[in-house]
Design an enzyme around this catalytic site. Structure first.
Site, mmCIF file in Angstrom:
data_model
loop_
_atom_site.group_PDB
_atom_site.id
_atom_site.type_symbol
_atom_site.label_atom_id
_atom_site.label_comp_id
_atom_site.label_asym_id
_atom_site.label_seq_id
_atom_site.Cartn_x
_atom_site.Cartn_y
_atom_site.Cartn_z
ATOM 1 N N ASN A 79 -19.148 110.615 51.613
ATOM 2 C CA ASN A 79 -19.079 111.965 52.152
ATOM 3 C C ASN A 79 -18.383 112.913 51.177
ATOM 4 O O ASN A 79 -17.970 112.507 50.089
ATOM 5 C CB ASN A 79 -18.369 111.936 53.517
ATOM 6 C CG ASN A 79 -18.898 112.988 54.471
ATOM 7 O OD1 ASN A 79 -19.165 114.118 54.078
ATOM 8 N ND2 ASN A 79 -19.027 112.615 55.723
ATOM 9 N N HIS A 109 -0.631 103.458 35.723
ATOM 10 C CA HIS A 109 0.089 103.711 34.470
ATOM 11 C C HIS A 109 1.291 102.784 34.398
ATOM 12 O O HIS A 109 1.807 102.353 35.429
ATOM 13 C CB HIS A 109 0.532 105.177 34.396
ATOM 14 C CG HIS A 109 -0.604 106.131 34.363
ATOM 15 N ND1 HIS A 109 -1.261 106.449 33.204
ATOM 16 C CD2 HIS A 109 -1.239 106.799 35.348
ATOM 17 C CE1 HIS A 109 -2.238 107.292 33.465
ATOM 18 N NE2 HIS A 109 -2.252 107.522 34.770
ATOM 19 N N ALA A 153 -8.387 106.602 59.068
ATOM 20 C CA ALA A 153 -8.152 107.863 58.370
ATOM 21 C C ALA A 153 -6.694 107.966 57.945
ATOM 22 O O ALA A 153 -5.788 107.630 58.698
ATOM 23 C CB ALA A 153 -8.523 109.035 59.277
#
Length: 171
Positions: A79, A109, A153
């Protein structure tokens, strides 16, 4: 034009010291811009951008670091506003659906502040089959998500996830 040869993933120095890696990243930027502007030819651009592409659909805008280190299975749906940083390999299974603004980040990193100035690292991400990842979820470097998983979510997935579970929350 086609993709430049894909630079290798994982443990790489910054873009400025690797012309091939920089060319791949610049191509990914151009390809995603075209993907965003040409809905009728998205499949064509997905085939050029991703290391493996079979069937699916990517909604604009979409952002990729390199694209060529990402392999996507059948029936993929991405999406709006998703990001895949694939300096480490990203493998996405069949029937995987990404809600808006999902971030899949294989880039990391070094913890040492001086090394961090010169190096980008990658840690592979694997997403199994039949996975739904909810809006604004973050998938961290080095994670494997099993099959038949739902990521809620806003979740931050920082550890491996077994098959058939619901993942929610922030560690």
């Amino acid at each position: 034009g086609g993709l430049p040869a894909c630079s290798p993933p994982l443990a790489t120095a910054g873009l400025e010291s690797h012309p091939q890696k920089r060319a791949t990243a610049l191509h990914a930027t151009a390809a995603t811009a075209l993907l965003d502007g040409l809905p009728s030819s998205r499949d064509k651009w997905c085939r050029k951008l991703f290391g493996k592409w079979t069937t699916g659909y990517v909604e604009p805008p979409f952002y990729a670091d390199y694209g060529c280190h990402t392999e996507v299975g059948d029936n993929f749906y991405c999406n709006h506003g998703c990001v895949i940083l694939d300096c480490g390999k990203v493998t996405i299974g069949n029937n995987v659906f990404l809600a808006p603004y999902v971030g899949i980040y294989a880039a990391t990193h070094p913890l040492d502040s001086k090394a961090r100035l010169d190096y980008e690292l990658g840690s592979p991400i694997v997403i199994g089959d039949d996975v739904w990842i909810g809006a604004n979820a973050t998938i961290c470097p080095g994670v494997t998500i099993g099959s038949r998983v739902v990521v809620a979510a806003g979740a931050v997935v920082a550890k491996d996830v077994p098959d058939g579970v619901l993942v929610a929350g922030v560690p």
